[in-house]
Each structure stands twice: as structure tokens, then as C-alpha cells.
Design an enzyme around this catalytic site. Structure first.
Site, PDB file in Angstrom:
ATOM      1  N   GLU A 148      30.649  67.597  47.002  1.00 37.07           N
ATOM      2  CA  GLU A 148      30.907  68.993  46.695  1.00 37.07           C
ATOM      3  C   GLU A 148      29.588  69.730  46.940  1.00 37.07           C
ATOM      4  OE1 GLU A 148      32.096  71.806  42.894  1.00 37.07           O
ATOM      5  OE2 GLU A 148      32.035  69.652  42.637  1.00 37.07           O
ATOM      6  N   ARG A 163      29.085  54.106  39.190  1.00 37.32           N
ATOM      7  CA  ARG A 163      28.057  55.008  39.686  1.00 37.32           C
ATOM      8  C   ARG A 163      26.678  54.451  39.363  1.00 37.32           C
ATOM      9  NH1 ARG A 163      27.703  60.473  38.860  1.00 37.32           N
ATOM     10  NH2 ARG A 163      29.895  60.697  39.273  1.00 37.32           N
ATOM     11  N   LYS A 180      24.140  66.713  39.829  1.00 32.48           N
ATOM     12  CA  LYS A 180      23.655  67.941  40.458  1.00 32.48           C
ATOM     13  C   LYS A 180      23.558  69.076  39.446  1.00 32.48           C
ATOM     14  CE  LYS A 180      26.593  66.963  43.998  1.00 32.48           C
ATOM     15  NZ  LYS A 180      27.873  67.589  44.172  1.00 32.48           N
TER      16      LYS A 180
HETATM   17  P1  ATP Z   1      27.310  65.128  40.600  1.00 35.61           P
HETATM   18  O1  ATP Z   1      27.712  64.925  39.170  1.00 35.61           O
HETATM   19  O2  ATP Z   1      25.924  64.752  40.878  1.00 35.61           O
HETATM   20  O3  ATP Z   1      27.687  66.473  41.114  1.00 35.61           O
HETATM   21  P2  ATP Z   1      29.621  64.151  41.833  1.00 35.61           P
HETATM   22  O4  ATP Z   1      30.276  62.859  41.519  1.00 35.61           O
HETATM   23  O5  ATP Z   1      30.270  65.402  41.395  1.00 35.61           O
HETATM   24  O6  ATP Z   1      28.142  64.047  41.361  1.00 35.61           O
HETATM   25  P3  ATP Z   1      30.049  64.770  44.578  1.00 35.61           P
HETATM   26  O7  ATP Z   1      29.092  65.556  45.357  1.00 35.61           O
HETATM   27  O8  ATP Z   1      31.315  65.408  44.222  1.00 35.61           O
HETATM   28  O9  ATP Z   1      29.259  64.200  43.331  1.00 35.61           O
HETATM   29  O10 ATP Z   1      30.351  63.380  45.231  1.00 35.61           O
HETATM   30  C1  ATP Z   1      30.049  62.856  46.492  1.00 35.61           C
HETATM   31  C2  ATP Z   1      30.256  61.373  46.420  1.00 35.61           C
HETATM   32  O11 ATP Z   1      29.117  60.761  45.816  1.00 35.61           O
HETATM   33  C3  ATP Z   1      31.455  60.981  45.571  1.00 35.61           C
HETATM   34  O12 ATP Z   1      32.219  60.035  46.282  1.00 35.61           O
HETATM   35  C4  ATP Z   1      30.850  60.409  44.317  1.00 35.61           C
HETATM   36  O13 ATP Z   1      31.662  59.407  43.786  1.00 35.61           O
HETATM   37  C5  ATP Z   1      29.510  59.854  44.816  1.00 35.61           C
HETATM   38  N1  ATP Z   1      28.516  59.830  43.750  1.00 35.61           N
HETATM   39  C6  ATP Z   1      28.071  60.865  43.019  1.00 35.61           C
HETATM   40  N2  ATP Z   1      27.172  60.452  42.097  1.00 35.61           N
HETATM   41  C7  ATP Z   1      27.042  59.113  42.247  1.00 35.61           C
HETATM   42  C8  ATP Z   1      26.273  58.098  41.595  1.00 35.61           C
HETATM   43  N3  ATP Z   1      25.446  58.381  40.587  1.00 35.61           N
HETATM   44  N4  ATP Z   1      26.399  56.816  42.031  1.00 35.61           N
HETATM   45  C9  ATP Z   1      27.212  56.537  43.047  1.00 35.61           C
HETATM   46  N5  ATP Z   1      27.971  57.428  43.706  1.00 35.61           N
HETATM   47  C10 ATP Z   1      27.898  58.715  43.317  1.00 35.61           C
HETATM   48 MG    MG Z   2      30.511  67.268  40.928  1.00 32.07          MG
END
Ligand code: ATP
Ligand code: MG
Length: 554
Positions: A34, A259, A269
């Protein structure tokens, strides 16, 4: 073709099964961030996994921006994310925006309504929460649940046409308000938001919810294995429901993995944005940030990050990885390839009283301790040098073998010097140490007379460059900064950035460009800062010391 199942993981094994059973001829994965912030090391784990699997099995991988949620700053984030993925060493087959599928998503929602599987609800968010029930109690049906198909089609179209305020209505899937899985209790699939979208502008005032949009995006692109993190496990039944009831021709499979969490850091983020917005860090690419851009600016290498991700592996079980493990892979990667140079971070002047006045010479020093192929260089030497302040002690501690009055040490690549005198300022602080050197002891001359117990590095005070050194510690002191009601913003390490002003030798730093790395003897690995370094004022980030010294707070 038989695939190697050793050193494998459960996701890789599922893919091998699917290829061997011919369920798929080849695989397609995706990385779907995202665009609401910069990528962090957790994303790197997901990138290595998705791009790595596609690469290994000759498949394809799509980069897809999950931009179903309209926010302003998207564009800056999109560019940074593309840049970070490429820097990590990967490239995508297709680049997509979830928002490109808004038309198709809309028509799939209409299909659900026509099948009697979706309805427009007028309950307020508050009421909807009440009706949802709890983990132990079933929910109850909304009074609007039995609207006719015609009424729903009409209302949904009017939602789309902008007739209603934000939040006045939602479109919900019609599944089961008594389901033991709360995610199946008629989840919302479309909401009203009169906001401008970076890609579609003002075309839409209704936007699909993430849990509805995501399976459709995967299915539209023909993703075979949709890899996500464990918190989506309970969403999988709804994921499968959407793909089936929307009659998507291609059926992706969602697989969840744990994760990445790391000690002394936060990894979302949203939380990282708080650090930036509160001015605690110098932007998203502050070298203390666990963002890919922060790690890059600090001097981490893509190889080290990839090796780290390979080592931590893939599992379903949540765990917290020690941030020092990443440093281990960093040192392992940097050690063989970083050229050596000398820098004095905390300078103290050393005067060689018997060195010929006004003279200087060039001293030959190897560019790498182990790799002879990296050659040697000539380093300027004269009667006035800088050495590290902590390489001198007026009253030596036990087992201290470096400089103190009466003691002799070797200058790296040069001569033995013996400390005879010290000069102090009015506050009693040592400002100079006066030594004599023994010309017979020059390094490489075969001198075997007597031995000294320490070798120290130095910089020629008459021929060097001033430099700023930025030394880092973890940004967050606590190992588990959000445990027991703590807030990570209360756990910021005051010493996370320490700036020192010192000197570097000229030869070893000649022509160095921002982003390039070297090893300063005894001081660690450093990278010339891409943001603040100037030719007349070099700024070096310490990537990592040679050995780990930071003790994790308990
Ligand atoms: P954040 O909370 O940092 O915004 P998110 O899960 O919302 O993380 P996205 O940008 O929506 O992040 O996700 C992009 C991809 O990265 C997704 O497939 C998510 O599962 C993966 N991802 C995000 N954070 C992690 C993490 N800490 N470890 C492994 N994979 C991750
Ligand atoms: Mg997110």
C-alpha cells in the site's frame, strides 16, 4: 523435474507440489504494498520471498500498488517503493495499480448484488459494530439486510453517482451474521469517500474495501500463490468466498507466513511515519530508520539484507529477530570487499619531536588486511599526526598497552613512537602528546630489536581532510517497545546519533563518492552520506562497528 526440498520452507514446498502435480505450469506471485509510506526491512522479507520464488521456479512476479485507499502523498511513496525493490536486486514482470481494476471490481460487486449476495446497509458505523456481535456471541441481522435486488442495485448505483454523504451507506457481502468467524459476518465491501485519488482523480466516490479488493486483484492478474502475513489467516475464508462468488475464472491461493519483527525497532509504516512527522528522525531515509532507504543511506548492502532474509527463513510462528543478526550479515558482506583507510574520529595531536622539521614522507600501507589483490597505497606521514584520544591514557589502566608516558607503540605501517611529554590546556585537558620515533623501526624494514604490544592508527595532521563521523545506536532502547502499554515514542534512545569531528587520510579517501563504503581501521565500516557530504566537508555514516558493542537494554 525433481525439485530439491532440502533447505526449503512450507511455502516453497506448496509450490513444488503444485508444479509437480501440474496444478500450475508456472507460478505467478506478487508484491502488493500500500503506497502509504516507505518500505521497511519487513517488506524486504516479503520481497525476497515473492521475487525469490518466482525467480527460482522460472515464474513471474507482479509489482502491484494496493492503492484502493485514496490518500494524497501516494506519488512520492510509489517512486520510493519502486526504487527500493530495484535496489534490493529485483525486477517485476508487470507493474499494476489496484485502482486500474476499479471498473471490474464495481461490476463484480454488482454481480454479487444480482446473486442476492450483497446489500446496501444504512446502519451507522457505531450500530454496525453493535450488530456484529463478539467472539462468543453471534451478531444480528441489519434491518436493511433484506432489501430487494432491485433496491440494492438502485442504491449502489446512486452511491456511485455521489448522491450520499461519506459514511451514509455501505455495500456489504451477505454471508452469515452468526458465523463463528467474525470476518464472515457480512463484511463491508464498498464505502463512500468523496476524495481525490492519485490515479483515478474524482471519477469514483465509492472505494472497495481492502479485503474485497485484494482477492479480486490477485484473481484478475492470475496470481497463483498470494503470499501474505499471518494476520490475514482469519480472512482467508472471505478471500476464497470473494473469488468464488464473484466467479473469477482464475483462482489464487492465499498462504500466510509470519511477519518479521526485530528488536529495538518498530516495523509499521504508520509508526515509522510518526517518527518522521514528529521530527525524531531526519526523514524516512534517516540512517537509523529500519526503512530500506534508511538502511541504504546508512550503507547496508542489498546482499547483506538478502542473506539475512534467507537466514531468518519462512515460518508461521511469530518471533522477534535480534537486530544484531542483520549486522552479522552486514559485516560478513562488507569485510572482504571494503578497502581500508585510516580515520581519526576523536583526534588528539601527536608531535614527533625528533622528526626532521618540515619534512614528510609517504608510507606504504595495504588496502586490505586479507586480500592482497586490492594492492597498497602511499599515505602521507610527517612529524605532526592525529591519533585517537582513547589510544592515550595519562595513567594507564591495567593491561592498557597503547600510549602512556614512557610507553612505546607502533604507528600503523610506520615507526615505533615513545611518549615522553604531554601538554595540557588551562582546564587540565591533554591537548598534545610529545613523542620520539626510532627511524630503525620502520614497518617492513625487517627490524627485530624489540617488540611493542600495540599498533595504533593515525592521520598526518599536515596533509589530511577534515571529516564528520556519524555514529549510531539503535533508535529505540527497549527490546519490546510496545509491551505492557508502553509507547515506542517514549523509548527513543537519546544517543542514537552521535556526531564527531575528526580527520581522514587523503589517499584512502581520494575520489570517494556519496554512497561508497570503506573500512576505517579499528573504527568500523563507513559510508559517505548521500545527503550531507560535500567535498570540503566529508560526512561519513558508521554502518556498523567492527565488533558488536551495543548491549541491548533489558
Ligand atoms: P505496514 O504495517 O508496515 O504498513 P503492511 O502489512 O500494511 O505493513 P503493505 O505495504 O500493505 O504492508 O504490504 C506489502 C507486503 O509486505 C504485504 O504482502 C505484507 O504482508 C508484507 N509485509 C509487511 N510488513 C511485513 C513484515 N514485517 N514482515 C514480512 N512481510 C511484511
Ligand atoms: Mg498497511
Amino acid at each position: 523435474m525433481a525439485y530439491d526440498r532440502e533447505n526449503s520452507n512450507f511455502i516453497r514446498n506448496i509450490i513444488i507440489d503444485d508444479l509437480e502435480s501440474k496444478k500450475h505450469d508456472s507460478i505467478i506471485t506478487r508484491f502488493p504494498p500500500e503506497p502509504n509510506g516507505y518500505l521497511h526491512i519487513g517488506h524486504a522479507k516479503s520481497i525476497c520471498l515473492n521475487f525469490g520464488l518466482a525467480r527460482e521456479f522460472g515464474g513471474r512476479v507482479n509489482m502491484r500498488f494496493d492503492d484502493t485507499n485514496p490518500v494524497k502523498e501516494d506519488v512520492e511513496y510509489i517512486e520510493s517503493i519502486k526504487n527500493d525493490v530495484r535496489w534490493l536486486g529485483f525486477d517485476w514482470n508487470e507493474l499494476h495499480f489496484a485502482s486500474d481494476y476499479f471498473d471490474e471490481m464495481y461490476s463484480r460487486a454488482v454481480l454479487l448484488i444480482k446473486k442476492g449476495l450483497a446489500y446496501v446497509d444504512d446502519l451507522t458505523a457505531e450500530e454496525m459494530k453493535e450488530y456484529r456481535g463478539t467472539l462468543t456471541e453471534p451478531g444480528k441481522d441489519s434491518p436493511y439486510r433484506n432489501r430487494t435486488v432491485e433496491e440494492n442495485l438502485d442504491l449502489f448505483e446512486r452511491m456511485k453517482n455521489g448522491e450520499f454523504e461519506d459514511g451514509a451507506k455501505v455495500l456489504r457481502a451477505k454471508i452469515d451474521m452468526a458465523s463463528p468467524n467474525i470476518n464472515l459476518r457480512d463484511p463491508a465491501i464498498y464505502r463512500i469517500s468523496h476524495s481525490t485519488h492519485h490515479n483515478t482523480g474524482d471519477k469514483w466516490c465509492i472505494y472497495p474495501m481492502y479485503t474485497f479488493a485484494h482477492p479480486l486483484e490477485d484473481a484478475i492478474e492470475g496470481i497463483t500463490h498470494s503470499i501474505c502475513t499471518v494476520e490475514f489467516e482469519a480472512q482467508r475464508p472471505f478471500y476464497d468466498w470473494v473469488v468464488k462468488e464473484c466467479e473469477m475464472p482464475k483462482v489464487p491461493r492465499q498462504i500466510e507466513f509470519a511477519r518479521l519483527n526485530m528488536t529495538n525497532t518498530v516495523m509499521s509504516k504508520r509508526k515509522l511515519k510518526l517518527l518522521v512527522d514528529n521530527g525524531i528522525t531526519d526523514g524516512w531515509d534517516d540512517p537509523r530508520m529500519p526503512t530500506v532507504s534508511g538502511l541504504r543511506r546508512r550503507g547496508y548492502t542489498p546482499e547483506a539484507i538478502r542473506n539475512f532474509c534467507a537466514e531468518i527463513g519462512v515460518s508461521k510462528a511469530d518471533s522477534v529477530v535480534d537486530s544484531q543478526m542483520l549486522d552479522f550479515f552486514l559485516r560478513e558482506d562488507l569485510q572482504p570487499k571494503s578497502p581500508l583507510a585510516m580515520a581519526v574520529i576523536n583526534p588528539l595531536k601527536l608531535v614527533i619531536t625528533n622528526y626532521p622539521e618540515g619534512e614528510s614522507e609517504e608510507i606504504e600501507i595495504e588496502n586490505h588486511a586479507k586480500n592482497e589483490e586490492m594492492g597498497k597505497r602511499m599515505v602521507s606521514f610527517s612529524g605532526t599526526l592525529y591519533v585517537e584520544r582513547d589510544d592515550f591514557m595519562e595513567v594507564p589502566a591495567k593491561k592498557y598497552h597503547r600510549l602512556y608516558p614512557g610507553n612505546e607503540v607502533r604507528l600503523k605501517g610506520g615507526y615505533y613512537v615513545k611518549c615522553n611529554d604531554i601538554i595540557k590546556d588551562e582546564n587540565g585537558e591533554v591537548t598534545e602528546i610529545h613523542c620520539t620515533y626510532d627511524p630503525a623501526t620502520k614497518s617492513g624494514s625487517g627490524f627485530e630489536g624489540r617488540k611493542v604490544k600495540a599498533t595504533i592508527h593515525w592521520v598526518d595532521a599536515n596533509n589530511c581532510r577534515p571529516a564528520e563521523f556519524r555514529l549510531y545506536e539503535p533508535l529505540i532502547l527497549d527490546n519490546d517497545p510496545e509491551n505492557e502499554g508502553k509507547h515506542f515514542l517514549d523509548q527513543i534512545n537519546e544517543n542514537s546519533l552521535i556526531i564527531k569531528n575528526g580527520f581522514v587520510e587523503k589517499t584512502g579517501t581520494e575520489g570517494i563518492k556519496p554512497g561508497e563504503r570503506l573500512q576505517f581501521i579499528r573504527n568500523g565500516f563507513f559510508c559517505l552520506d548521500t545527503k550531507y557530504s560535500r567535498q570540503d566537508n566529508l560526512v561519513f555514516n558508521r554502518i556498523v562497528p567492527l565488533k558488536s558493542s551495543f548491549k541491548i537494554a533489558k
